[in-house]
Motif scaffolding. Structure first.
Motif, PDB file in Angstrom:
ATOM      1  N   ASP A   7       0.856  -1.182   0.000  1.00 23.51           N
ATOM      2  CA  ASP A   7       0.000   0.000   0.000  1.00 23.51           C
ATOM      3  C   ASP A   7       0.893   1.233   0.000  1.00 23.51           C
ATOM      4  OD1 ASP A   7      -1.738   2.090   0.426  1.00 23.51           O
ATOM      5  OD2 ASP A   7      -2.762   1.180   2.125  1.00 23.51           O
ATOM      6  N   ALA A   8       0.984   1.886  -1.156  1.00 26.05           N
ATOM      7  CA  ALA A   8       1.866   3.044  -1.307  1.00 26.05           C
ATOM      8  C   ALA A   8       1.106   4.362  -1.147  1.00 26.05           C
ATOM      9  CB  ALA A   8       2.566   2.992  -2.663  1.00 26.05           C
ATOM     10  N   PHE A  68       8.026   8.228  -6.365  1.00 19.60           N
ATOM     11  CA  PHE A  68       7.294   7.034  -6.750  1.00 19.60           C
ATOM     12  C   PHE A  68       8.155   6.124  -7.624  1.00 19.60           C
ATOM     13  CE2 PHE A  68       3.927   4.904  -9.392  1.00 19.60           C
ATOM     14  CZ  PHE A  68       3.483   4.070  -8.383  1.00 19.60           C
ATOM     15  N   LYS A  69       8.931   6.710  -8.529  1.00 19.67           N
ATOM     16  CA  LYS A  69       9.822   5.899  -9.374  1.00 19.67           C
ATOM     17  C   LYS A  69      10.813   5.128  -8.505  1.00 19.67           C
ATOM     18  CE  LYS A  69      11.138   9.311 -12.077  1.00 19.67           C
ATOM     19  NZ  LYS A  69      11.713  10.093 -13.185  1.00 19.67           N
ATOM     20  N   PHE A  70      11.391   5.790  -7.524  1.00 22.33           N
ATOM     21  CA  PHE A  70      12.328   5.129  -6.615  1.00 22.33           C
ATOM     22  C   PHE A  70      11.630   4.027  -5.820  1.00 22.33           C
ATOM     23  CE2 PHE A  70      14.343   4.753  -2.448  1.00 22.33           C
ATOM     24  CZ  PHE A  70      15.617   4.382  -2.828  1.00 22.33           C
ATOM     25  N   ALA A  94       2.212  -2.598  -6.233  1.00 22.25           N
ATOM     26  CA  ALA A  94       1.973  -1.436  -5.373  1.00 22.25           C
ATOM     27  C   ALA A  94       0.600  -0.885  -5.737  1.00 22.25           C
ATOM     28  CB  ALA A  94       3.034  -0.371  -5.583  1.00 22.25           C
ATOM     29  N   ILE A  95      -0.162  -0.546  -4.717  1.00 21.94           N
ATOM     30  CA  ILE A  95      -1.465   0.066  -4.958  1.00 21.94           C
ATOM     31  C   ILE A  95      -1.383   1.532  -4.537  1.00 21.94           C
ATOM     32  CG2 ILE A  95      -2.381  -0.704  -2.722  1.00 21.94           C
ATOM     33  CD1 ILE A  95      -5.135  -0.940  -4.167  1.00 21.94           C
ATOM     34  N   ILE A  96      -1.836   2.403  -5.438  1.00 20.65           N
ATOM     35  CA  ILE A  96      -1.823   3.836  -5.145  1.00 20.65           C
ATOM     36  C   ILE A  96      -3.229   4.399  -5.366  1.00 20.65           C
ATOM     37  CG2 ILE A  96       0.621   4.252  -5.565  1.00 20.65           C
ATOM     38  CD1 ILE A  96      -0.102   5.228  -8.376  1.00 20.65           C
ATOM     39  N   ILE A 156      -1.340  -0.868  -9.187  1.00 19.47           N
ATOM     40  CA  ILE A 156      -2.795  -0.915  -9.092  1.00 19.47           C
ATOM     41  C   ILE A 156      -3.285   0.470  -8.680  1.00 19.47           C
ATOM     42  CG2 ILE A 156      -4.754  -1.983  -7.917  1.00 19.47           C
ATOM     43  CD1 ILE A 156      -2.744  -4.348  -7.276  1.00 19.47           C
ATOM     44  N   ALA A 157      -4.179   1.037  -9.478  1.00 16.20           N
ATOM     45  CA  ALA A 157      -4.737   2.355  -9.182  1.00 16.20           C
ATOM     46  C   ALA A 157      -6.061   2.199  -8.453  1.00 16.20           C
ATOM     47  CB  ALA A 157      -4.929   3.148 -10.468  1.00 16.20           C
ATOM     48  N   ARG A 158      -6.174   2.865  -7.323  1.00 14.70           N
ATOM     49  CA  ARG A 158      -7.436   2.875  -6.589  1.00 14.70           C
ATOM     50  C   ARG A 158      -8.111   4.219  -6.831  1.00 14.70           C
ATOM     51  NH1 ARG A 158      -7.487   2.407  -0.262  1.00 14.70           N
ATOM     52  NH2 ARG A 158      -8.246   4.536  -0.217  1.00 14.70           N
TER      53      ARG A 158
END
Length: 142
Positions: free
Chosen positions: A44-45, A54-56, A69-71, A116-118
């Motif tokens: 969970d990002a 975010f790239k890192f 990763a879900i953002i 994953i986009a929330r």
């Protein structure tokens, strides 16, 4: 006392590292969890932070074996979505969030890692049409 706990892979870790002050950051927690399971792990990002960060994050998560990763497409400090509209929350623009997804996908080294986009449109009472519009844009972004 220097007790140790055995990990799933047979290595040992000092018991003190399991105290409340450990793990000190979430990447370490994710890496440690990966040591004791073979199941896929989704990180969970939150909002993913700034695009450069975010790239890192994506590179680091992929390197330590995390599956996805879900953002969420909100901005600002973390606020629980379950509070609904009682707490002021702002949604990122479609363009900016799409750029974040593109940057994350570009930072990957394999095609196995998923972002994953929330979508927060329904919680923020912006309606289904807004959610679908965002979903299409985010799919196009990667």
């Amino acid at each position: 006392m220097n007790e140790q706990v055995q990990r799933a892979n047979g290595q040992r870790i000092p018991n003190g590292m399991l105290q409340d002050n450990y793990p000190r950051n979430m990447w370490w927690a994710a890496a440690y969890t990966k040591e004791v399971t073979t199941k896929p792990i989704i990180y969970d990002a939150d909002t993913g932070g700034q695009i450069e960060h975010f790239k890192f994050t994506i590179k680091t998560l992929e390197r330590i074996g995390i599956s996805a990763a879900i953002i969420e497409d909100k901005t600002g400090l973390k606020k629980n979505s379950l509070l609904g509209t009682e707490v002021a929350q702002t949604q990122d623009t479609i363009e900016n969030f799409s750029e974040k997804i593109k940057a994350g996908k570009h930072a990957q080294t394999t095609t196995d890692f998923m972002i994953i986009a929330r979508i927060e449109s329904l919680i923020l009472e912006k309606g289904l049409d807004d959610a679908i519009k965002r979903a299409k844009a985010y799919l196009d972004a990667g």
